[in-house]
Design a protein around this motif. Structure first.
Motif, PDB file in Angstrom:
ATOM      1  N   SER A 219       0.796  -1.057  -0.028  1.00  0.00           N
ATOM      2  CA  SER A 219      -0.179  -0.084  -0.077  1.00  0.00           C
ATOM      3  C   SER A 219       0.695   1.260   0.051  1.00  0.00           C
ATOM      4  N   SER A 220       2.080   1.202   0.140  1.00  0.00           N
ATOM      5  CA  SER A 220       3.007   2.310   0.230  1.00  0.00           C
ATOM      6  C   SER A 220       3.571   2.531  -1.016  1.00  0.00           C
ATOM      7  N   LEU A 221       3.441   1.490  -1.858  1.00  0.00           N
ATOM      8  CA  LEU A 221       4.297   1.770  -3.224  1.00  0.00           C
ATOM      9  C   LEU A 221       3.581   3.059  -4.104  1.00  0.00           C
ATOM     10  N   ILE A 222       4.542   3.726  -4.507  1.00  0.00           N
ATOM     11  CA  ILE A 222       4.526   4.656  -5.300  1.00  0.00           C
ATOM     12  C   ILE A 222       4.828   4.440  -6.795  1.00  0.00           C
ATOM     13  N   ALA A 223       3.708   4.586  -7.511  1.00  0.00           N
ATOM     14  CA  ALA A 223       3.952   4.169  -9.066  1.00  0.00           C
ATOM     15  C   ALA A 223       4.826   5.338  -9.540  1.00  0.00           C
ATOM     16  N   ILE A 224       5.533   4.755 -10.420  1.00  0.00           N
ATOM     17  CA  ILE A 224       6.668   5.634 -11.088  1.00  0.00           C
ATOM     18  C   ILE A 224       5.855   6.320 -12.338  1.00  0.00           C
ATOM     19  N   THR A 225       5.974   7.457 -12.555  1.00  0.00           N
ATOM     20  CA  THR A 225       5.271   8.137 -13.742  1.00  0.00           C
ATOM     21  C   THR A 225       6.072   7.564 -15.007  1.00  0.00           C
ATOM     22  N   THR A 226       5.814   6.837 -15.778  1.00  0.00           N
ATOM     23  CA  THR A 226       6.588   6.329 -16.912  1.00  0.00           C
ATOM     24  C   THR A 226       7.304   7.380 -17.470  1.00  0.00           C
ATOM     25  N   GLN A 227       8.619   6.946 -17.641  1.00  0.00           N
ATOM     26  CA  GLN A 227       9.862   7.885 -18.341  1.00  0.00           C
ATOM     27  C   GLN A 227      10.097   7.465 -19.666  1.00  0.00           C
ATOM     28  N   TYR A 228       9.954   7.964 -20.831  1.00  0.00           N
ATOM     29  CA  TYR A 228      10.308   7.624 -22.044  1.00  0.00           C
ATOM     30  C   TYR A 228      11.540   8.275 -22.538  1.00  0.00           C
ATOM     31  N   GLY A 229      12.748   7.713 -22.579  1.00  0.00           N
ATOM     32  CA  GLY A 229      13.859   8.178 -23.062  1.00  0.00           C
ATOM     33  C   GLY A 229      14.285   7.613 -24.369  1.00  0.00           C
ATOM     34  N   PRO A 230      15.397   8.063 -24.941  1.00  0.00           N
ATOM     35  CA  PRO A 230      15.650   7.371 -26.407  1.00  0.00           C
ATOM     36  C   PRO A 230      15.922   5.847 -26.381  1.00  0.00           C
ATOM     37  N   GLY A 231      15.067   5.130 -26.867  1.00  0.00           N
ATOM     38  CA  GLY A 231      15.390   3.640 -26.743  1.00  0.00           C
ATOM     39  C   GLY A 231      15.150   3.245 -25.326  1.00  0.00           C
TER      40      GLY A 231
END
Ligand code: ADP
Ligand code: MG
Length: 597
Positions: A219-231
């Motif tokens: 319940s304390s997990l914080i979802a990472i905002t998906t990060q899109y980098g080159p490849g």
């Protein structure tokens, strides 16, 4: 195939096995990877006696036809003749396709496999690399590989193994890692006939993490905002700073669904969190996906090292994913069970009273107000995340050195208790100070600070002569570097005599000889004893700090400078083993005791 052809084959496989099959858990890793490659939706792992007696991995993957089944064990036989040069080549190629022959060369392997459109299965047995005639059998579609008597023919390797419990723990860790990497696959794990877990397949990694940890963590997990980098794509879940640990055991990193341990990634994670004290590691589940062409995962088959073709892109994406997620999370209006952990850095799991002190004395970041003099609030405001410096320097963020030379000292000594404790008051209430624990922390951090350059020792006017048990003598000799770094010069002579020529001046010891003997006793006759000669410097430093702080004479006339020195430590509020150095009784708490509300 005649024996004459098989023998060099078996030997070569055993050499390869030395690299691939380090311990039972390495076998499990290879078998699970094969099942996953075969498209399994359910993987069941069963082990007995730490995997030494039996390991069995059953899957519902594509299965193999009889020819493939034989081929998968015989790859060496089909390749060119093995010479030393070839072996060298293979080790550089990472023994691709060598897992099964390697395993089969150091154990007894039984394969039962059936393709889905086949009416019957095939069973194959190999003992120490020698294959028995295959035969047909009834079995469900998929593959089951059973490995028994690991290292039965290589007793030297067996000696390197730890206890069955330890090996079982390593295996379980492997299974959990793969289960975290592939939530869509059902994983079943049985140990000595008992079911340990049966994890249903799920599309939601959070559910899988929850099933493998506890509901608090989930319940304390914080979802990472998906990060899109080159490849590169970075995803996953962070745990709040309160879950920061002294080891990386809470860190799970997957690259293209493979669990990895990579220095570059670890560093990027630290940088993403920004300014963590040395030795503290954030907990998280990080899923990195990199275009296969941009990464080489086959640097070494048994290790989880990788080589990125464009490391900066990966590092930047990780830092941004983490720092961005923390920043947007900390700007949320009110603490919820999900984010309340991200407050000031209370970095070890202290008792509640200590936590309050920890918050009050946590080292401040340059440019921010010192929380030690900030008024105490029951709910500490959520700390804003430090903005990141430009990309180039991001890669070099080290835990900050405190720049301000004299921090305000918001404590006033009001007395001592039984000559053991210092009593201080500050704005929040009463602070009980335990000098022995404080000295342990201070000495430890000094020793750690000297890990690169070493501490100068103070030459003893009368060198101490120690007669040691021959085994202890060996261990002490092996650890000479550690002693030297800590400012303790030891000169061995003869079979068992050691002359102690210097000790670090910071230790205020009345009886240096007993101290050194106690320390040697501790590092040679403790839980480390088997591995004593490989003791990490950090562990050595912690032991030394504990022993010497206990031997020192408590002198409470120095309580103030000692507390000041303690507050300059990276982690002031506990000893290396996590015992409190300060305990706080807040005014509210005291008032409550007197029935004043
Ligand atoms: P690699 O996985 O590198 O090919 P291995 O020695 O691990 O080498 O496996 C050899 C081959 O055996 C695999 O390529 C695959 O064709 C076959 N194989 C092994 N395990 C399984 C399985 N569980 N299901 C189907 N095929 C398998
Ligand atoms: Mg394989």
């Amino acid at each position: 195939m005649s024996n004459i052809h098989i023998m060099p084959e078996v030997l070569a496989s055993q050499v390869a096995a030395g690299e691939v099959v380090e311990r039972p858990a390495s076998v499990i890793k290879e078998l699970i990877e094969n099942s996953l490659d075969a498209g399994a939706k359910t993987i069941s792992v069963e082990i007995r006696r730490g995997g030494l007696a039996q390991m069995k991995v059953t899957d519902d993957g594509c299965g193999m036809g009889p020819e493939d089944a034989m081929l998968c064990l015989e790859r060496h036989a089909t390749s060119k003749l093995l010479s030393i040069d070839d072996l060298f080549e293979i080790s550089h190629l990472g023994f691709r396709g060598e897992a099964l022959p390697s395993i089969a060369s150091v154990s007894r392997v039984k394969i039962r496999t059936r393709e889905h459109d086949s009416i019957e299965g095939c069973e194959l047995a190999v003992e120490g690399g020698v294959m028995h005639e295959p035969r047909t059998c009834g079995t469900s579609p998929g593959t089951s590989i059973e490995v028994t008597d690991l290292f039965f023919n290589t007793p030297a390797r067996k000696k390197f193994l730890k206890s069955e419990d330890t090996e079982a723990a390593h295996i379980e860790h492997q299974v959990r890692l793969h289960a975290l990497a592939f939530p869509t696959v059902r994983f079943i794990f049985r140990k000595n006939g008992q079911l340990c877990f049966d994890l249903p397949a799920t599309e939601d990694a959070r559910l899988r993490i929850g099933a493998l940890t506890d509901s608090d963590t989930a319940s304390s997990l914080i979802a990472i905002t998906t990060q899109y980098g080159p490849g590169v794509t970075v995803n996953g879940y962070l745990l709040p700073l309160s879950e920061t640990r002294r080891t990386r055991k809470g860190q799970f990193v997957f690259l293209n669904n493979r669990p990895i341990e990579d220095k570059l990634v670890t560093r990027a994670i630290r940088d993403g969190y920004g300014g963590l004290p040395a030795g503290m590691h954030p907990s998280l589940y990080l899923y990195i996906d990199v275009e296969p062409a941009l990464v080489d995962v086959n640097v070494h088959p048994a290790k989880r090292e990788v080589r990125f073709r464009r490391p900066t892109d990966v590092v930047t994406s990780i830092i941004e994913a983490i720092s961005g997620t923390l920043a947007s999370h900390s700007s949320k209006p009110s603490p919820t069970p999900e984010n309340e952990g991200i407050q000031t850095s209370c970095l070890c799991k202290p008792v509640p009273t200590l936590e309050t002190v920890a918050k009050a004395v946590a080292p401040s970041e340059p440019g921010t107000a010192n929380p030690a003099i900030a008024p105490f609030k029951t709910v500490t405001p959520i700390k804003p995340i430090r903005p990141l410096p430009p990309t180039q320097s991001r890669l070099n963020i080290e835990p900050e050195k405190k720049t301000e030379p004299s921090t305000p000292f918001p404590f006033r000594l009001i007395g001592t208790l039984r000559g053991r404790y210092g009593l201080f008051e500050n704005e929040e209430g009463l602070v009980v100070f335990f000098p022995r624990a404080a000295r342990e922390r201070i000495i430890f951090e000094k020793l750690m600070g000297a890990r690169d350059h070493g501490l100068p020792g103070q030459t003893l006017l009368d060198p101490i002569l120690l007669e040691l048990d021959p085994r202890d003598f060996t261990v002490v000799n092996d650890l000479q570097d550690h002693f030297e770094k800590a400012g303790i010069t030891l000169v061995p002579f003869g079979q068992r005599t050691i002359r102690v020529e210097s000790i670090p001046p910071m230790l205020e010891l009345s009886d240096a000889k007993t101290f050194i003997l106690d320390l040697i006793d501790r590092i040679t006759h403790s839980e480390f004893s088997k591995k004593a000669s490989k003791l990490a410097y950090e562990t050595f430093a912690a032991e030394l700090a504990q022993k010497s702080s206990r031997m020192e004479k408590l002198d409470l006339t120095h309580a103030i400078p000692m507390l000041k020195e303690l507050l300059r430590c990276e982690v002031p509020y506990c000893t290396p083993s996590g015992k409190p150095t300060l305990v706080m009784y807040s005014l509210q708490e005291i008032a409550r005791k007197f029935g004043i509300s």
